[in-house]
Design a protein around this motif. Structure first.
Motif, PDB file in Angstrom:
ATOM      1  N   ARG A 133       4.175  -1.046   3.124  1.00  0.00           N
ATOM      2  CA  ARG A 133       2.742  -0.764   3.142  1.00  0.00           C
ATOM      3  C   ARG A 133       1.972  -2.024   2.758  1.00  0.00           C
ATOM      4  O   ARG A 133       2.129  -2.545   1.653  1.00  0.00           O
ATOM      5  CB  ARG A 133       2.401   0.361   2.168  1.00  0.00           C
ATOM      6  CG  ARG A 133       2.982   1.714   2.544  1.00  0.00           C
ATOM      7  CD  ARG A 133       2.626   2.776   1.519  1.00  0.00           C
ATOM      8  NE  ARG A 133       3.213   2.509   0.216  1.00  0.00           N
ATOM      9  CZ  ARG A 133       2.515   2.212  -0.869  1.00  0.00           C
ATOM     10  NH1 ARG A 133       1.206   2.134  -0.827  1.00  0.00           N
ATOM     11  NH2 ARG A 133       3.124   1.998  -2.029  1.00  0.00           N
ATOM     12  N   TYR A 134       1.169  -2.528   3.690  1.00  0.00           N
ATOM     13  CA  TYR A 134       0.319  -3.684   3.378  1.00  0.00           C
ATOM     14  C   TYR A 134      -1.047  -3.163   2.955  1.00  0.00           C
ATOM     15  O   TYR A 134      -1.752  -2.525   3.741  1.00  0.00           O
ATOM     16  CB  TYR A 134       0.171  -4.605   4.587  1.00  0.00           C
ATOM     17  CG  TYR A 134      -0.615  -5.857   4.267  1.00  0.00           C
ATOM     18  CD1 TYR A 134      -0.007  -6.944   3.663  1.00  0.00           C
ATOM     19  CD2 TYR A 134      -1.982  -5.931   4.538  1.00  0.00           C
ATOM     20  CE1 TYR A 134      -0.726  -8.076   3.334  1.00  0.00           C
ATOM     21  CE2 TYR A 134      -2.717  -7.057   4.220  1.00  0.00           C
ATOM     22  CZ  TYR A 134      -2.073  -8.131   3.619  1.00  0.00           C
ATOM     23  OH  TYR A 134      -2.796  -9.256   3.292  1.00  0.00           O
ATOM     24  N   ASP A 135      -1.412  -3.424   1.697  1.00  0.00           N
ATOM     25  CA  ASP A 135      -2.674  -2.896   1.186  1.00  0.00           C
ATOM     26  C   ASP A 135      -3.251  -3.854   0.154  1.00  0.00           C
ATOM     27  O   ASP A 135      -2.868  -5.035   0.082  1.00  0.00           O
ATOM     28  CB  ASP A 135      -2.461  -1.494   0.594  1.00  0.00           C
ATOM     29  CG  ASP A 135      -1.299  -1.450  -0.401  1.00  0.00           C
ATOM     30  OD1 ASP A 135      -1.049  -2.481  -1.069  1.00  0.00           O
ATOM     31  OD2 ASP A 135      -0.630  -0.404  -0.493  1.00  0.00           O
ATOM     32  N   TYR A 136      -4.187  -3.339  -0.668  1.00  0.00           N
ATOM     33  CA  TYR A 136      -4.913  -4.140  -1.648  1.00  0.00           C
ATOM     34  C   TYR A 136      -4.003  -4.861  -2.635  1.00  0.00           C
ATOM     35  O   TYR A 136      -4.382  -5.864  -3.239  1.00  0.00           O
ATOM     36  CB  TYR A 136      -5.896  -3.244  -2.415  1.00  0.00           C
ATOM     37  CG  TYR A 136      -5.203  -2.140  -3.197  1.00  0.00           C
ATOM     38  CD1 TYR A 136      -4.784  -2.348  -4.510  1.00  0.00           C
ATOM     39  CD2 TYR A 136      -4.953  -0.900  -2.611  1.00  0.00           C
ATOM     40  CE1 TYR A 136      -4.139  -1.350  -5.210  1.00  0.00           C
ATOM     41  CE2 TYR A 136      -4.300   0.094  -3.304  1.00  0.00           C
ATOM     42  CZ  TYR A 136      -3.892  -0.130  -4.602  1.00  0.00           C
ATOM     43  OH  TYR A 136      -3.227   0.853  -5.296  1.00  0.00           O
ATOM     44  N   ARG A 137      -2.778  -4.367  -2.823  1.00  0.00           N
ATOM     45  CA  ARG A 137      -1.863  -4.987  -3.794  1.00  0.00           C
ATOM     46  C   ARG A 137      -1.556  -6.443  -3.431  1.00  0.00           C
ATOM     47  O   ARG A 137      -1.298  -7.267  -4.310  1.00  0.00           O
ATOM     48  CB  ARG A 137      -0.550  -4.199  -3.869  1.00  0.00           C
ATOM     49  CG  ARG A 137      -0.681  -2.770  -4.373  1.00  0.00           C
ATOM     50  CD  ARG A 137       0.631  -2.028  -4.208  1.00  0.00           C
ATOM     51  NE  ARG A 137       1.035  -1.983  -2.798  1.00  0.00           N
ATOM     52  CZ  ARG A 137       2.273  -1.730  -2.379  1.00  0.00           C
ATOM     53  NH1 ARG A 137       3.236  -1.498  -3.259  1.00  0.00           N
ATOM     54  NH2 ARG A 137       2.558  -1.707  -1.088  1.00  0.00           N
ATOM     55  N   TYR A 138      -1.596  -6.747  -2.137  1.00  0.00           N
ATOM     56  CA  TYR A 138      -1.245  -8.097  -1.709  1.00  0.00           C
ATOM     57  C   TYR A 138      -2.356  -9.103  -2.002  1.00  0.00           C
ATOM     58  O   TYR A 138      -2.103 -10.293  -2.140  1.00  0.00           O
ATOM     59  CB  TYR A 138      -0.863  -8.088  -0.223  1.00  0.00           C
ATOM     60  CG  TYR A 138       0.494  -7.447  -0.010  1.00  0.00           C
ATOM     61  CD1 TYR A 138       1.651  -8.217  -0.037  1.00  0.00           C
ATOM     62  CD2 TYR A 138       0.615  -6.068   0.167  1.00  0.00           C
ATOM     63  CE1 TYR A 138       2.897  -7.630   0.124  1.00  0.00           C
ATOM     64  CE2 TYR A 138       1.855  -5.479   0.324  1.00  0.00           C
ATOM     65  CZ  TYR A 138       2.999  -6.261   0.299  1.00  0.00           C
ATOM     66  OH  TYR A 138       4.228  -5.683   0.451  1.00  0.00           O
ATOM     67  N   GLN A 144       0.841  -3.455 -10.098  1.00  0.00           N
ATOM     68  CA  GLN A 144       0.775  -3.688  -8.655  1.00  0.00           C
ATOM     69  C   GLN A 144       1.862  -4.671  -8.206  1.00  0.00           C
ATOM     70  O   GLN A 144       2.494  -4.471  -7.165  1.00  0.00           O
ATOM     71  CB  GLN A 144      -0.609  -4.220  -8.263  1.00  0.00           C
ATOM     72  CG  GLN A 144      -1.702  -3.162  -8.355  1.00  0.00           C
ATOM     73  CD  GLN A 144      -3.038  -3.689  -7.886  1.00  0.00           C
ATOM     74  OE1 GLN A 144      -3.113  -4.608  -7.076  1.00  0.00           O
ATOM     75  NE2 GLN A 144      -4.120  -3.097  -8.397  1.00  0.00           N
ATOM     76  N   CYS A 170      -6.212 -10.387  10.967  1.00  0.00           N
ATOM     77  CA  CYS A 170      -7.309  -9.442  10.728  1.00  0.00           C
ATOM     78  C   CYS A 170      -8.656 -10.069  11.109  1.00  0.00           C
ATOM     79  O   CYS A 170      -9.517  -9.410  11.709  1.00  0.00           O
ATOM     80  CB  CYS A 170      -7.330  -9.003   9.268  1.00  0.00           C
ATOM     81  SG  CYS A 170      -5.967  -7.888   8.826  1.00  0.00           S
TER      82      CYS A 170
END
Length: 300
Positions: free
Chosen positions: A6-11, A40, A80
């Motif tokens: 899952r690519y999300d805000y944690r990265y 995270q 993106c």
């Protein structure tokens, strides 16, 4: 490791920790508690099955695996941005491309060709980005540019390529220099002159230095007054008699035609180079490549 990452805000948090080397400082930038940042990072580590940071004194140092993940974060962020640009241009029924070129090509035919091409095609927009060969390699790899036009080769053969042109290096000599009236210049004569050269990291600089090594010489054998990245600035210095330079023959064509300075071959130095268009293997707009090649061949 989970099959679905899952690519999300944690990265974004991971990038901040890598930048500051601290959970606390990263948290301050992101308005998160130190505990939240730590959770995270550990969540990503558990998901990927790797360790991302190791503690060294008061600093958190990125691991090799962290560097790999960060490289993909850069690619995802650029993709993106590209997706957003493509969507915005799609609404206007416009195709948009980013073309990277090296500084020595900035003042030549290529930039004019791209400008004229877009002026004639109302449904096409091309953004031209000037950067060093090394920077363009990273930008192409990370999807920051669609194609890159480069003097010489990239350090690694990760991309497809086509040859746009073949050029060679010459000595650019001020009109009031006694050497300007000769048919060619020798290395010994060049040693006695004040030189204004491109950066050693540029395609021109690397080709010149490589040919010197073949002759048992190095840049230390020459009187280098300055290294300048801008080809336009170097040509102005030569025009104003500050020194001699070693530049692409075609980059000097306009100045020579206007009589601003002369160019001379350098005796016993075969400094030929190719100008290549590099593009990723997933680049699917062959029409753009063909159009650039056609327009360039018509003018050159």
């Amino acid at each position: 490791m989970q099959n679905n990452i899952r690519y999300d805000y944690r990265y974004e948090t991971l990038s901040a920790v890598r930048q500051f080397g601290s959970y606390t400082l990263a948290g301050q930038m992101l308005a998160l508690t130190t505990s939240a940042v730590s959770q995270q990072i550990h969540s990503i580590e558990n998901e990927l099955g790797v360790r991302l940071f190791v503690k060294s004194g008061s600093k958190l140092l990125p691991t090799k695996e962290c560097d790999i993940v960060s490289d993909y974060i850069d690619k995802i962020n650029e993709l993106c941005k590209k997706m957003n640009d493509d969507l915005q241009f799609s609404k206007k029924h416009i195709q948009h491309f980013s073309v990277g070129i090296t500084p020595s090509l900035e003042d030549g035919m290529l930039a004019k060709i791209l400008t004229n091409y877009t002026e004639r095609e109302s449904d096409l927009q091309i953004k031209v980005i000037t950067a060093s060969s090394a920077s363009l390699y990273e930008m192409l790899r990370n999807y920051a540019v669609d194609i890159a036009v480069v003097e010489g080769e990239f350090p690694e053969n990760d991309f497809n390529s086509v040859i746009l042109d073949t050029d060679y290096l010459v000595a650019a000599v001020p009109n009031d220099n006694p050497l300007a009236h000769k048919d060619m210049i020798t290395i010994d004569e060049l040693k006695k002159e004040k030189l204004i050269l491109r950066s050693s990291a540029s395609g021109t600089g690397m080709l010149f230095e490589a040919n010197l090594k073949k002759s048992g010489l190095s840049l230390k054998d020459f009187n280098i007054m300055m290294e300048v990245e801008s080809v336009a600035a170097i040509k102005k210095f030569v025009e104003n008699s500050y020194g001699i330079s070693v530049l692409s023959n075609k980059a000097c064509r306009n100045e020579v035609a206007k009589g601003k300075f002369r160019v001379l071959p350098i005796c016993n130095m075969q400094m030929t180079r190719k100008i290549n268009i590099f593009y990723r293997k997933d680049f699917s707009y062959d029409e753009l490549l063909q159009k650039i090649q056609t327009l360039y061949s018509q003018i050159s």
